[in-house]
Each structure stands twice: as C-alpha cells, then as structure tokens.
Enzyme design. Sequence first.
Site, PDB file in Angstrom:
ATOM      1  N   GLU A 182       0.815  -1.220   0.000  1.00 48.74           N
ATOM      2  CA  GLU A 182       0.000   0.000   0.000  1.00 48.74           C
ATOM      3  C   GLU A 182       0.848   1.270   0.000  1.00 48.74           C
ATOM      4  OE1 GLU A 182      -3.829  -0.001   2.263  1.00 48.74           O
ATOM      5  OE2 GLU A 182      -2.991  -1.782   3.186  1.00 48.74           O
ATOM      6  N   HIS A 198       5.795 -26.399   5.087  1.00 47.72           N
ATOM      7  CA  HIS A 198       5.024 -27.527   4.558  1.00 47.72           C
ATOM      8  C   HIS A 198       4.459 -27.263   3.165  1.00 47.72           C
ATOM      9  CE1 HIS A 198       5.225 -29.563   8.466  1.00 47.72           C
ATOM     10  NE2 HIS A 198       5.227 -28.327   8.927  1.00 47.72           N
ATOM     11  N   LYS A 293     -13.734  -0.158  -5.014  1.00 47.63           N
ATOM     12  CA  LYS A 293     -14.886  -0.051  -4.095  1.00 47.63           C
ATOM     13  C   LYS A 293     -16.081   0.565  -4.817  1.00 47.63           C
ATOM     14  CE  LYS A 293     -12.739   0.134   0.486  1.00 47.63           C
ATOM     15  NZ  LYS A 293     -12.553   0.847   1.727  1.00 47.63           N
TER      16      LYS A 293
END
Length: 315
Positions: A182, A198, A293
Amino acid sequence: MGGSAISGDLSRDALGPKISVPFWACRDYSLPPFADRDFLVLASSYSGNTEETLSAYATALERGCAVISLSSGGMLEEFSRSLGIPHLHLPSGMLPRVALPFMLIPILTILNKLGVIPPVEEDVIRTSETLKAILHLNSVETPTVDNSAKKLAVELSGYIPVVYGWRHLSSAAYRLMTDFQENSKVPAKSAVLPEANHNEILGWQASKNLTAIFAVILLRDREEPTEITARIEATRNLILRKRAGKILEMLAEGETNLQKSLSTVYKGLITSYYLAIANRVDPWETGVIDLLKRELEIRLKTKDEVSARIERLKP
Ligand code: F6R
C-alpha cells in the site's frame, strides 16, 4: 477489512495465551455459521463505509450477537446511532492503516472490561515508549548509516519483499507485506512458520531467474522458542540461501507480545515510507482501492441491501 481488520489480528497475536475465549478477525460479507447470540462482534471499519463490514454487521445483529461498532463516521455510525448500538467514534481525517492504534487499543480495552484479558494499560504505555524510541532512531533527520529503516529500504529497493513471521509475529509479517504493497506500491508476500515449511518452501525450487527478485525479511525475537529458531535457520540455510536475492532480518523490540509485534510493525511501516520515497510514489495514495470499491458498489448494491436489512431491524 484491510487496515481495519489487521487490528483484530494484531490484538490476537499480542494477547497470545492471555485470552480465555476464542477470538479472531472475520474478513467477509458474513460471519461463520456458529456465530450466534453468545458471540460479541466488534464491527470495525475506519471509514464506516466498507460494504463487507456493513453486511457482516447486519448479519451479527440479525443473529442476535452482542455488537459494538468502531468507525470515524459513515454508514456504520449512522446505523449504530439509529439502532442504539454502542459505537466508538474514531478521530477522522486519517488513512485506515495509519489509524491502527485508535482501533487496536479500544479492542484490548473492551476485552479487558469484559474480563477476558488482564489489564493492558501498562503494556500499552511501554509499547508507546518503545515505538517513540524506534521513530527517533529512524527519523528523517537520522542519516542512513545510523538509520536501520533507511538501510532496509535501500536493501529492498528493486526487490519484491517476502516477510516471514511466526506465532506472535505472524500478523506483523502480514502487516509488513500490506505496508509494502500500500505505501511503497510494490508487490510483496508474507509467509508464516512453521506452516511455510510444509508448502511455501517448494516455490523456491523455481529457476534463480525468478527467485532472485525476492528479498526475504525474517522476523526475529531475542526470546525465540527453540523450535522456531531451528526452523528459521534451517529454512534460511537449506533453501533461501540458494535462491533468494537477499536475506535480511528484523528484530522485535520489547518484552511483551504487544511490544514485540507493534515494534516490528512500526519498523516495517517506517521502512515502507522510505521505500516509497525511493520508488518516487505517494505512500498515502489509494486510488485503485477506491476505484474498485466504487465499481463493486455499483455492481452489487450491497449498501442498499444492508440499509434495507437495518430498516427491518428497527422496532
Ligand atoms: C486504506 C487501507 C485499506 C482499508 C480497507 C477497508 O488505507 O488500508 O486496507 O482499510 O479498504 O476500509 P475501512 O478501513 O475504511 O473499512
């Protein structure tokens, strides 16, 4: 979501074993099916207008959960006022990610008042002293040679940061990643040990042409558990050394989980600003988030739908 949700993650990491009830950050339009009237939902959106948070807030009310909201205004505050829901009004005019302390400290305070964690005042005061010292040591006036944040930004310039965290530094690793994305406007990734051992480590088998672009930051702690030290060292020596462009370390400061987690976040935040300067970008600019948005608001009309649900909840 985003800069508002991270205060939930960081609170959980800071509390570690001190919290006596399940506690997690929910980042979606709804709540898990088991969230019912025995649950407390802290609906936190700095702007008060994030559609996922508004929708999950309506779900919490519909399910009869206890609800407290936090925002600097917006629809969340309007809804809470109209329904008589306890609301904490945050100071306005900041970026959500900069308002982190205004969202994190109230969460800890509320949990303490509810009796699920011990008092936090002393820890908060000591944390703020630790953060002030970090700011002083890494200030704009402090030359690069004595300034670890500037030095780290120089090291990271031209690379993709990868931050490895673990246990109480897991959310800090995630937050460093999002601050590089950001503020510095660079791609970044984060991974958490032992889980990364893993799966994530297999990605480093790719050709060095691909992997050399990554600069790894290992989050360290003077009081590291033996198994974590062993995993960090094995991961670094057996895998990263052969493939990563650079391997760097960042040491957590302080004694408590809160101090360690937030000192790491703060060092990363300051570094991300220096990296923004190096990249000649505005760290505060969030145009793409705002664009998305607006587009989704038009497509999904979630806010209209939530407003209608809130109307139905009124007596
Ligand atoms: C912007 C930022 C974003 C927002 C997110 C949710 O500075 O950090 O991640 O936090 O888009 O918005 P709010 O916090 O207003 O609910």
